[in-house]
Design a protein around this motif. Sequence first.
Motif, PDB file in Angstrom:
ATOM      1  N   PHE A 221      -2.614  14.147   1.027  1.00  0.00           N
ATOM      2  CA  PHE A 221      -1.330  14.664   0.542  1.00  0.00           C
ATOM      3  C   PHE A 221      -1.185  16.148   0.865  1.00  0.00           C
ATOM      4  CE2 PHE A 221      -1.455  11.296  -3.054  1.00  0.00           C
ATOM      5  CZ  PHE A 221      -0.770  10.379  -2.276  1.00  0.00           C
ATOM      6  N   ILE A 222      -2.268  16.912   0.685  1.00  0.00           N
ATOM      7  CA  ILE A 222      -2.234  18.347   0.968  1.00  0.00           C
ATOM      8  C   ILE A 222      -2.003  18.579   2.455  1.00  0.00           C
ATOM      9  CG2 ILE A 222      -3.589  20.481   1.006  1.00  0.00           C
ATOM     10  CD1 ILE A 222      -5.000  19.385  -1.566  1.00  0.00           C
ATOM     11  N   LYS A 223      -2.748  17.881   3.305  1.00  0.00           N
ATOM     12  CA  LYS A 223      -2.634  18.079   4.752  1.00  0.00           C
ATOM     13  C   LYS A 223      -1.278  17.624   5.290  1.00  0.00           C
ATOM     14  CE  LYS A 223      -7.505  18.081   5.896  1.00  0.00           C
ATOM     15  NZ  LYS A 223      -8.579  17.431   6.643  1.00  0.00           N
ATOM     16  N   GLU A 224      -0.683  16.628   4.649  1.00  0.00           N
ATOM     17  CA  GLU A 224       0.656  16.173   5.046  1.00  0.00           C
ATOM     18  C   GLU A 224       1.732  17.129   4.561  1.00  0.00           C
ATOM     19  OE1 GLU A 224       0.899  12.295   3.246  1.00  0.00           O
ATOM     20  OE2 GLU A 224      -0.163  11.321   4.903  1.00  0.00           O
ATOM     21  N   GLY A 225       1.369  18.061   3.682  1.00  0.00           N
ATOM     22  CA  GLY A 225       2.337  19.013   3.141  1.00  0.00           C
ATOM     23  C   GLY A 225       3.083  18.483   1.925  1.00  0.00           C
ATOM     24  N   ARG A 226       2.675  17.371   1.410  1.00  0.00           N
ATOM     25  CA  ARG A 226       3.354  16.792   0.247  1.00  0.00           C
ATOM     26  C   ARG A 226       2.937  17.497  -1.039  1.00  0.00           C
ATOM     27  NH1 ARG A 226       3.255  10.399   0.459  1.00  0.00           N
ATOM     28  NH2 ARG A 226       4.984  10.727  -0.965  1.00  0.00           N
ATOM     29  N   ILE A 227       1.698  17.961  -1.090  1.00  0.00           N
ATOM     30  CA  ILE A 227       1.226  18.757  -2.217  1.00  0.00           C
ATOM     31  C   ILE A 227       0.949  20.150  -1.680  1.00  0.00           C
ATOM     32  CG2 ILE A 227      -0.678  19.138  -3.821  1.00  0.00           C
ATOM     33  CD1 ILE A 227      -0.936  16.143  -4.155  1.00  0.00           C
ATOM     34  N   SER A 228       1.576  21.131  -2.288  1.00  0.00           N
ATOM     35  CA  SER A 228       1.397  22.521  -1.861  1.00  0.00           C
ATOM     36  C   SER A 228       0.274  23.167  -2.659  1.00  0.00           C
ATOM     37  CB  SER A 228       2.696  23.297  -2.068  1.00  0.00           C
ATOM     38  OG  SER A 228       2.473  24.660  -1.816  1.00  0.00           O
ATOM     39  N   ILE A 229      -0.588  23.897  -1.965  1.00  0.00           N
ATOM     40  CA  ILE A 229      -1.648  24.614  -2.662  1.00  0.00           C
ATOM     41  C   ILE A 229      -1.260  26.072  -2.914  1.00  0.00           C
ATOM     42  CG2 ILE A 229      -3.471  23.100  -1.832  1.00  0.00           C
ATOM     43  CD1 ILE A 229      -4.202  25.221   0.219  1.00  0.00           C
TER      44      ILE A 229
ATOM     45  N   GLU B 181       0.611   7.039  -6.479  1.00  0.00           N
ATOM     46  CA  GLU B 181      -0.496   7.990  -6.563  1.00  0.00           C
ATOM     47  C   GLU B 181       0.017   9.419  -6.356  1.00  0.00           C
ATOM     48  OE1 GLU B 181      -4.255   5.226  -5.058  1.00  0.00           O
ATOM     49  OE2 GLU B 181      -3.293   6.583  -3.620  1.00  0.00           O
ATOM     50  N   TYR B 182       0.923   9.579  -5.395  1.00  0.00           N
ATOM     51  CA  TYR B 182       1.496  10.904  -5.146  1.00  0.00           C
ATOM     52  C   TYR B 182       2.246  11.410  -6.373  1.00  0.00           C
ATOM     53  CZ  TYR B 182       4.777  14.449  -3.740  1.00  0.00           C
ATOM     54  OH  TYR B 182       5.513  15.603  -3.700  1.00  0.00           O
ATOM     55  N   GLU B 183       3.055  10.546  -6.982  1.00  0.00           N
ATOM     56  CA  GLU B 183       3.815  10.927  -8.172  1.00  0.00           C
ATOM     57  C   GLU B 183       2.878  11.342  -9.304  1.00  0.00           C
ATOM     58  OE1 GLU B 183       7.011  11.526  -8.635  1.00  0.00           O
ATOM     59  OE2 GLU B 183       7.337  11.057  -6.522  1.00  0.00           O
ATOM     60  N   LYS B 184       1.782  10.600  -9.494  1.00  0.00           N
ATOM     61  CA  LYS B 184       0.807  10.945 -10.530  1.00  0.00           C
ATOM     62  C   LYS B 184       0.235  12.343 -10.275  1.00  0.00           C
ATOM     63  CE  LYS B 184      -1.215   6.398 -11.487  1.00  0.00           C
ATOM     64  NZ  LYS B 184      -2.485   5.643 -11.384  1.00  0.00           N
ATOM     65  N   CYS B 185      -0.160  12.599  -9.020  1.00  0.00           N
ATOM     66  CA  CYS B 185      -0.752  13.892  -8.654  1.00  0.00           C
ATOM     67  C   CYS B 185       0.254  15.028  -8.828  1.00  0.00           C
ATOM     68  CB  CYS B 185      -1.255  13.867  -7.212  1.00  0.00           C
ATOM     69  SG  CYS B 185      -2.662  12.787  -6.945  1.00  0.00           S
ATOM     70  N   ALA B 186       1.463  14.824  -8.343  1.00  0.00           N
ATOM     71  CA  ALA B 186       2.491  15.865  -8.426  1.00  0.00           C
ATOM     72  C   ALA B 186       2.825  16.183  -9.878  1.00  0.00           C
ATOM     73  CB  ALA B 186       3.740  15.423  -7.669  1.00  0.00           C
TER      74      ALA B 186
ATOM     75  N   THR C 130      -5.949  11.536 -12.600  1.00  0.00           N
ATOM     76  CA  THR C 130      -4.954  10.619 -12.039  1.00  0.00           C
ATOM     77  C   THR C 130      -5.560   9.334 -11.482  1.00  0.00           C
ATOM     78  OG1 THR C 130      -5.096  11.669  -9.868  1.00  0.00           O
ATOM     79  CG2 THR C 130      -3.426  12.513 -11.407  1.00  0.00           C
ATOM     80  N   GLU C 131      -6.882   9.312 -11.349  1.00  0.00           N
ATOM     81  CA  GLU C 131      -7.597   8.187 -10.738  1.00  0.00           C
ATOM     82  C   GLU C 131      -7.193   7.974  -9.278  1.00  0.00           C
ATOM     83  OE1 GLU C 131      -7.019   4.852 -13.339  1.00  0.00           O
ATOM     84  OE2 GLU C 131      -8.385   5.672 -14.846  1.00  0.00           O
ATOM     85  N   VAL C 132      -6.853   9.083  -8.608  1.00  0.00           N
ATOM     86  CA  VAL C 132      -6.541   9.072  -7.180  1.00  0.00           C
ATOM     87  C   VAL C 132      -7.736   9.708  -6.481  1.00  0.00           C
ATOM     88  CG1 VAL C 132      -4.973   9.923  -5.392  1.00  0.00           C
ATOM     89  CG2 VAL C 132      -4.076   9.243  -7.617  1.00  0.00           C
ATOM     90  N   SER C 133      -8.174   9.118  -5.372  1.00  0.00           N
ATOM     91  CA  SER C 133      -9.361   9.630  -4.687  1.00  0.00           C
ATOM     92  C   SER C 133      -9.136  11.033  -4.132  1.00  0.00           C
ATOM     93  CB  SER C 133      -9.759   8.690  -3.542  1.00  0.00           C
ATOM     94  OG  SER C 133      -8.811   8.763  -2.497  1.00  0.00           O
TER      95      SER C 133
ATOM     96  N   CYS D  34       0.830  -1.203   0.000  1.00  0.00           N
ATOM     97  CA  CYS D  34       0.000   0.000   0.000  1.00  0.00           C
ATOM     98  C   CYS D  34       0.870   1.261   0.000  1.00  0.00           C
ATOM     99  CB  CYS D  34      -0.957   0.005   1.184  1.00  0.00           C
ATOM    100  SG  CYS D  34      -2.338  -1.156   0.974  1.00  0.00           S
ATOM    101  N   LEU D  35       2.005   1.205   0.693  1.00  0.00           N
ATOM    102  CA  LEU D  35       2.921   2.350   0.676  1.00  0.00           C
ATOM    103  C   LEU D  35       3.407   2.629  -0.740  1.00  0.00           C
ATOM    104  CD1 LEU D  35       5.040   1.775   3.907  1.00  0.00           C
ATOM    105  CD2 LEU D  35       3.441   3.636   3.460  1.00  0.00           C
ATOM    106  N   LYS D  36       3.719   1.560  -1.485  1.00  0.00           N
ATOM    107  CA  LYS D  36       4.161   1.717  -2.874  1.00  0.00           C
ATOM    108  C   LYS D  36       3.050   2.318  -3.737  1.00  0.00           C
ATOM    109  CE  LYS D  36       7.463  -2.074  -2.735  1.00  0.00           C
ATOM    110  NZ  LYS D  36       7.716  -3.461  -3.129  1.00  0.00           N
ATOM    111  N   VAL D  37       1.828   1.841  -3.528  1.00  0.00           N
ATOM    112  CA  VAL D  37       0.682   2.358  -4.289  1.00  0.00           C
ATOM    113  C   VAL D  37       0.479   3.838  -3.990  1.00  0.00           C
ATOM    114  CG1 VAL D  37      -1.839   2.224  -4.546  1.00  0.00           C
ATOM    115  CG2 VAL D  37      -0.482   0.132  -4.490  1.00  0.00           C
ATOM    116  N   ILE D  38       0.563   4.214  -2.722  1.00  0.00           N
ATOM    117  CA  ILE D  38       0.378   5.610  -2.327  1.00  0.00           C
ATOM    118  C   ILE D  38       1.473   6.488  -2.922  1.00  0.00           C
ATOM    119  CG2 ILE D  38       0.446   7.188  -0.344  1.00  0.00           C
ATOM    120  CD1 ILE D  38      -1.141   5.047   1.204  1.00  0.00           C
ATOM    121  N   GLU D  39       2.698   5.998  -2.942  1.00  0.00           N
ATOM    122  CA  GLU D  39       3.798   6.763  -3.539  1.00  0.00           C
ATOM    123  C   GLU D  39       3.566   6.970  -5.035  1.00  0.00           C
ATOM    124  OE1 GLU D  39       6.238   8.524  -2.068  1.00  0.00           O
ATOM    125  OE2 GLU D  39       5.155   7.897  -0.278  1.00  0.00           O
TER     126      GLU D  39
END
Length: 136
Positions: free
Chosen positions: A64-72, A31-36, A54-57, A24-29
């Motif tokens: 990702f936003i709340k974790e600070g991984r995606i900046s708004i 998904e993050y790459e797709k979004c970024a 991206t087909e990410v929920s 699941c960690l790999k899948v989430i990573e």
Amino acid sequence: MNLGNCPRCGKLYTVNIRELCPECLKVIEKEYEKCATFLREQKGATIHEVSEATEVSVRQITKFIKEGRISIANAPNLAYPCEVCGTLIRESNMCESCRTRLTRELRQAAAGDQENQPGSRKDRETYSAVDKLRKY
């Protein structure tokens, strides 16, 4: 060795800091790459557009936003849903109207608790009726 069930997929795994199984960690990573990647190309995209492309929920993108991984900061149209009503917001967990309503309800509850405290006006009125009967 601590074992647990992955909250995302339910598989048994060795508990780690992220509390997810390695798959699941790999899948989430991914998904993050797709979004970024999508957001680098489409800075004006909304959270729903990112999710569809991206087909990410929306929930995972919000995480990702709340974790600070995606900046708004550089994405003017990117906002996530209020945890109470679902209105799109750019900061905190609740929109201003939900926060105002919650604050008002808490004040009302606190005021109600103070009325029920021993020695409050309501208690004095209740016992004053009993005291009047005792005088007679």
